[in-house]
Design a protein around this motif. Structure first.
Motif, PDB file in Angstrom:
ATOM      1  N   TRP A  54      -1.950 -16.975   8.455  1.00  0.00           N
ATOM      2  CA  TRP A  54      -1.144 -15.873   7.927  1.00  0.00           C
ATOM      3  C   TRP A  54      -1.881 -14.540   8.005  1.00  0.00           C
ATOM      4  CZ3 TRP A  54      -0.418 -19.213   3.004  1.00  0.00           C
ATOM      5  CH2 TRP A  54       0.495 -20.226   3.261  1.00  0.00           C
ATOM      6  N   TRP A  55      -1.093 -13.467   7.985  1.00  0.00           N
ATOM      7  CA  TRP A  55      -1.676 -12.133   7.852  1.00  0.00           C
ATOM      8  C   TRP A  55      -2.039 -11.970   6.382  1.00  0.00           C
ATOM      9  CZ3 TRP A  55       2.352  -8.510  10.616  1.00  0.00           C
ATOM     10  CH2 TRP A  55       2.336  -8.757  11.989  1.00  0.00           C
ATOM     11  N   TYR A  56      -3.291 -11.892   6.091  1.00  0.00           N
ATOM     12  CA  TYR A  56      -3.723 -11.829   4.703  1.00  0.00           C
ATOM     13  C   TYR A  56      -3.407 -10.475   4.079  1.00  0.00           C
ATOM     14  CZ  TYR A  56      -6.564 -12.665   0.588  1.00  0.00           C
ATOM     15  OH  TYR A  56      -6.974 -12.842  -0.699  1.00  0.00           O
ATOM     16  N   ARG A  57      -3.774  -9.403   4.748  1.00  0.00           N
ATOM     17  CA  ARG A  57      -3.492  -8.040   4.280  1.00  0.00           C
ATOM     18  C   ARG A  57      -3.235  -7.158   5.502  1.00  0.00           C
ATOM     19  NH1 ARG A  57      -3.491 -10.531   0.096  1.00  0.00           N
ATOM     20  NH2 ARG A  57      -4.894 -10.303  -1.643  1.00  0.00           N
ATOM     21  N   VAL A  58      -2.366  -6.146   5.328  1.00  0.00           N
ATOM     22  CA  VAL A  58      -2.151  -5.119   6.339  1.00  0.00           C
ATOM     23  C   VAL A  58      -2.265  -3.773   5.637  1.00  0.00           C
ATOM     24  CG1 VAL A  58      -0.493  -4.058   7.915  1.00  0.00           C
ATOM     25  CG2 VAL A  58      -0.646  -6.551   7.783  1.00  0.00           C
ATOM     26  N   PHE A  59      -3.124  -2.906   6.150  1.00  0.00           N
ATOM     27  CA  PHE A  59      -3.299  -1.568   5.585  1.00  0.00           C
ATOM     28  C   PHE A  59      -3.217  -0.535   6.693  1.00  0.00           C
ATOM     29  CE2 PHE A  59      -5.689  -4.285   2.589  1.00  0.00           C
ATOM     30  CZ  PHE A  59      -4.962  -4.009   1.442  1.00  0.00           C
ATOM     31  N   LYS A  60      -2.924   0.689   6.308  1.00  0.00           N
ATOM     32  CA  LYS A  60      -2.796   1.789   7.263  1.00  0.00           C
ATOM     33  C   LYS A  60      -3.706   2.925   6.795  1.00  0.00           C
ATOM     34  CE  LYS A  60       0.701   4.805   9.328  1.00  0.00           C
ATOM     35  NZ  LYS A  60       2.142   5.121   9.372  1.00  0.00           N
ATOM     36  N   TYR A  61      -4.608   3.353   7.682  1.00  0.00           N
ATOM     37  CA  TYR A  61      -5.536   4.429   7.352  1.00  0.00           C
ATOM     38  C   TYR A  61      -5.506   5.466   8.463  1.00  0.00           C
ATOM     39  CZ  TYR A  61      -7.371   0.930   4.142  1.00  0.00           C
ATOM     40  OH  TYR A  61      -7.504  -0.014   3.165  1.00  0.00           O
ATOM     41  N   ASP A  62      -5.708   6.729   8.113  1.00  0.00           N
ATOM     42  CA  ASP A  62      -5.771   7.768   9.147  1.00  0.00           C
ATOM     43  C   ASP A  62      -7.213   8.146   9.474  1.00  0.00           C
ATOM     44  OD1 ASP A  62      -6.648   9.356   7.019  1.00  0.00           O
ATOM     45  OD2 ASP A  62      -4.859  10.610   6.989  1.00  0.00           O
ATOM     46  N   TYR A  63      -8.164   7.712   8.675  1.00  0.00           N
ATOM     47  CA  TYR A  63      -9.587   7.976   8.844  1.00  0.00           C
ATOM     48  C   TYR A  63      -9.916   9.461   8.883  1.00  0.00           C
ATOM     49  CZ  TYR A  63     -10.127   3.013   9.529  1.00  0.00           C
ATOM     50  OH  TYR A  63     -10.104   1.661   9.340  1.00  0.00           O
ATOM     51  N   GLN A  73       0.849  -1.185   0.000  1.00  0.00           N
ATOM     52  CA  GLN A  73       0.000   0.000   0.000  1.00  0.00           C
ATOM     53  C   GLN A  73       0.885   1.235   0.000  1.00  0.00           C
ATOM     54  OE1 GLN A  73      -2.037   0.841   3.664  1.00  0.00           O
ATOM     55  NE2 GLN A  73      -3.562   2.160   2.696  1.00  0.00           N
ATOM     56  N   GLN A  74       0.583   2.163  -0.885  1.00  0.00           N
ATOM     57  CA  GLN A  74       1.225   3.473  -0.864  1.00  0.00           C
ATOM     58  C   GLN A  74       0.484   4.307   0.161  1.00  0.00           C
ATOM     59  OE1 GLN A  74       3.829   3.836  -3.212  1.00  0.00           O
ATOM     60  NE2 GLN A  74       4.404   5.536  -1.927  1.00  0.00           N
ATOM     61  N   VAL A  75       1.201   4.849   1.152  1.00  0.00           N
ATOM     62  CA  VAL A  75       0.608   5.667   2.208  1.00  0.00           C
ATOM     63  C   VAL A  75       1.293   7.027   2.143  1.00  0.00           C
ATOM     64  CG1 VAL A  75       0.129   5.868   4.678  1.00  0.00           C
ATOM     65  CG2 VAL A  75       0.290   3.597   3.634  1.00  0.00           C
ATOM     66  N   GLY A  76       0.700   7.967   1.419  1.00  0.00           N
ATOM     67  CA  GLY A  76       1.377   9.241   1.170  1.00  0.00           C
ATOM     68  C   GLY A  76       2.634   8.963   0.375  1.00  0.00           C
ATOM     69  N   ASP A  77       3.777   9.423   0.885  1.00  0.00           N
ATOM     70  CA  ASP A  77       5.060   9.149   0.240  1.00  0.00           C
ATOM     71  C   ASP A  77       5.679   7.839   0.699  1.00  0.00           C
ATOM     72  OD1 ASP A  77       4.991  11.491  -1.229  1.00  0.00           O
ATOM     73  OD2 ASP A  77       6.047  12.651   0.301  1.00  0.00           O
ATOM     74  N   ASN A  78       5.053   7.200   1.680  1.00  0.00           N
ATOM     75  CA  ASN A  78       5.600   5.969   2.249  1.00  0.00           C
ATOM     76  C   ASN A  78       5.009   4.733   1.579  1.00  0.00           C
ATOM     77  OD1 ASN A  78       6.935   7.661   3.960  1.00  0.00           O
ATOM     78  ND2 ASN A  78       5.780   7.122   5.779  1.00  0.00           N
ATOM     79  N   LEU A  79       5.656   3.603   1.830  1.00  0.00           N
ATOM     80  CA  LEU A  79       5.227   2.320   1.303  1.00  0.00           C
ATOM     81  C   LEU A  79       5.057   1.351   2.459  1.00  0.00           C
ATOM     82  CD1 LEU A  79       4.834   0.422  -1.184  1.00  0.00           C
ATOM     83  CD2 LEU A  79       7.283  -0.074  -0.985  1.00  0.00           C
ATOM     84  N   LEU A  80       3.915   0.671   2.513  1.00  0.00           N
ATOM     85  CA  LEU A  80       3.645  -0.331   3.537  1.00  0.00           C
ATOM     86  C   LEU A  80       3.581  -1.693   2.854  1.00  0.00           C
ATOM     87  CD1 LEU A  80       2.823  -0.978   6.511  1.00  0.00           C
ATOM     88  CD2 LEU A  80       0.458  -0.668   5.780  1.00  0.00           C
ATOM     89  N   THR A  81       4.379  -2.646   3.341  1.00  0.00           N
ATOM     90  CA  THR A  81       4.350  -4.003   2.799  1.00  0.00           C
ATOM     91  C   THR A  81       3.988  -4.984   3.909  1.00  0.00           C
ATOM     92  OG1 THR A  81       6.701  -4.478   3.211  1.00  0.00           O
ATOM     93  CG2 THR A  81       6.128  -3.461   1.087  1.00  0.00           C
ATOM     94  N   ASP A  82       3.289  -6.031   3.517  1.00  0.00           N
ATOM     95  CA  ASP A  82       2.904  -7.088   4.447  1.00  0.00           C
ATOM     96  C   ASP A  82       3.382  -8.410   3.883  1.00  0.00           C
ATOM     97  OD1 ASP A  82       1.510  -9.038   6.007  1.00  0.00           O
ATOM     98  OD2 ASP A  82      -0.208  -8.888   4.653  1.00  0.00           O
ATOM     99  N   SER A  83       4.376  -8.993   4.511  1.00  0.00           N
ATOM    100  CA  SER A  83       4.826 -10.340   4.161  1.00  0.00           C
ATOM    101  C   SER A  83       4.006 -11.305   5.001  1.00  0.00           C
ATOM    102  CB  SER A  83       6.330 -10.484   4.435  1.00  0.00           C
ATOM    103  OG  SER A  83       7.064  -9.588   3.628  1.00  0.00           O
ATOM    104  N   GLY A  84       2.844 -11.660   4.462  1.00  0.00           N
ATOM    105  CA  GLY A  84       1.800 -12.345   5.223  1.00  0.00           C
ATOM    106  C   GLY A  84       2.188 -13.644   5.878  1.00  0.00           C
ATOM    107  N   SER A  85       2.853 -14.537   5.145  1.00  0.00           N
ATOM    108  CA  SER A  85       3.195 -15.825   5.760  1.00  0.00           C
ATOM    109  C   SER A  85       4.378 -15.714   6.711  1.00  0.00           C
ATOM    110  CB  SER A  85       3.459 -16.897   4.694  1.00  0.00           C
ATOM    111  OG  SER A  85       4.549 -16.550   3.880  1.00  0.00           O
ATOM    112  N   ALA A  86       5.080 -14.566   6.682  1.00  0.00           N
ATOM    113  CA  ALA A  86       6.181 -14.317   7.619  1.00  0.00           C
ATOM    114  C   ALA A  86       5.712 -13.510   8.830  1.00  0.00           C
ATOM    115  CB  ALA A  86       7.313 -13.566   6.916  1.00  0.00           C
ATOM    116  N   PHE A  87       4.429 -13.118   8.850  1.00  0.00           N
ATOM    117  CA  PHE A  87       3.885 -12.305   9.944  1.00  0.00           C
ATOM    118  C   PHE A  87       4.708 -11.038  10.161  1.00  0.00           C
ATOM    119  CE2 PHE A  87       2.558 -16.659  10.907  1.00  0.00           C
ATOM    120  CZ  PHE A  87       1.197 -16.498  11.083  1.00  0.00           C
ATOM    121  N   GLU A  88       4.992 -10.324   9.057  1.00  0.00           N
ATOM    122  CA  GLU A  88       5.823  -9.119   9.173  1.00  0.00           C
ATOM    123  C   GLU A  88       5.287  -8.021   8.267  1.00  0.00           C
ATOM    124  OE1 GLU A  88      10.217  -9.398   9.299  1.00  0.00           O
ATOM    125  OE2 GLU A  88      10.112  -8.117   7.524  1.00  0.00           O
ATOM    126  N   ALA A  89       5.105  -6.831   8.832  1.00  0.00           N
ATOM    127  CA  ALA A  89       4.729  -5.642   8.069  1.00  0.00           C
ATOM    128  C   ALA A  89       5.849  -4.621   8.204  1.00  0.00           C
ATOM    129  CB  ALA A  89       3.416  -5.066   8.577  1.00  0.00           C
TER     130      ALA A  89
END
Length: 169
Positions: free
Chosen positions: A154-163, A118-134
């Motif tokens: 596994w962690w299927y998806r990880v997202f970051k929202y500010d709402y 996920q692109q979060v502003g200028d940052n990038l968020l990745t979720d390596s689901g089967s490794a349980f690491e974001a």
């Protein structure tokens, strides 16, 4: 179907060869991907857009017998849950020219299955689901923070929202 982004060797003899976009540049193709996002930009020409994805880098197929090791388009891929690296990939797709180009890539902890980007502003968020690491990276791909966990699934998806504008003013 309008086109395929894949190895010409993989599709050889299937009747779908005419749907392949031409790869521009020297890079390993995505092998198993999750969380593909379509992105337009006023800076791009007509027929151009970006596709971002989590490239699992997992060359496994259950629908036919295929030897990824003999396919030069999949150098350094893995099979199953054990591997060294997965990737964030960003392609520039040009439907008018019939091409795709890898314009950005970040190696991340291997996850052969599931995962997200996920692109979060200028940052990038990745979720390596089967490794349980974001992981969150800044605009220069420097690691900002890592969240690790464990579990039975596994962690299927990880997202970051500010709402902002939803729950908060």
């Amino acid at each position: 179907m309008d086109y395929l982004i894949s190895s010409d060797q993989f599709w050889e003899g299937t009747g779908y060869e005419n749907l392949l976009l031409e790869q521009v540049g020297d890079f390993t193709l995505q092998a198993g991907q999750h969380c593909v996002t379509y992105e337009t930009s006023d800076e791009l020409s007509d027929g151009q857009y970006y596709l971002t994805m989590y490239n699992n880098n997992n060359a496994t197929i259950s629908t036919r017998d295929y030897d990824y090791d003999s396919d030069e388009n999949y150098d350094g891929t893995y099979s199953g849950t054990e591997g060294d690296e997965s990737y964030y990939y960003k392609y520039l797709v040009d439907e008018t020219a019939g091409t795709f180009t890898l314009v950005d890539s970040v190696p991340v902890t291997y996850s052969g299955y599931v995962s997200s980007v996920q692109q979060v502003g200028d940052n990038l968020l990745t979720d390596s689901g089967s490794a349980f690491e974001a992981n969150e990276f800044d605009q220069d791909h420097n690691l900002i923070q890592t969240l690790t966990g464990s579990g039975a699934t596994w962690w299927y998806r990880v997202f970051k929202y500010d709402y902002s504008g939803y729950w908060f003013a």
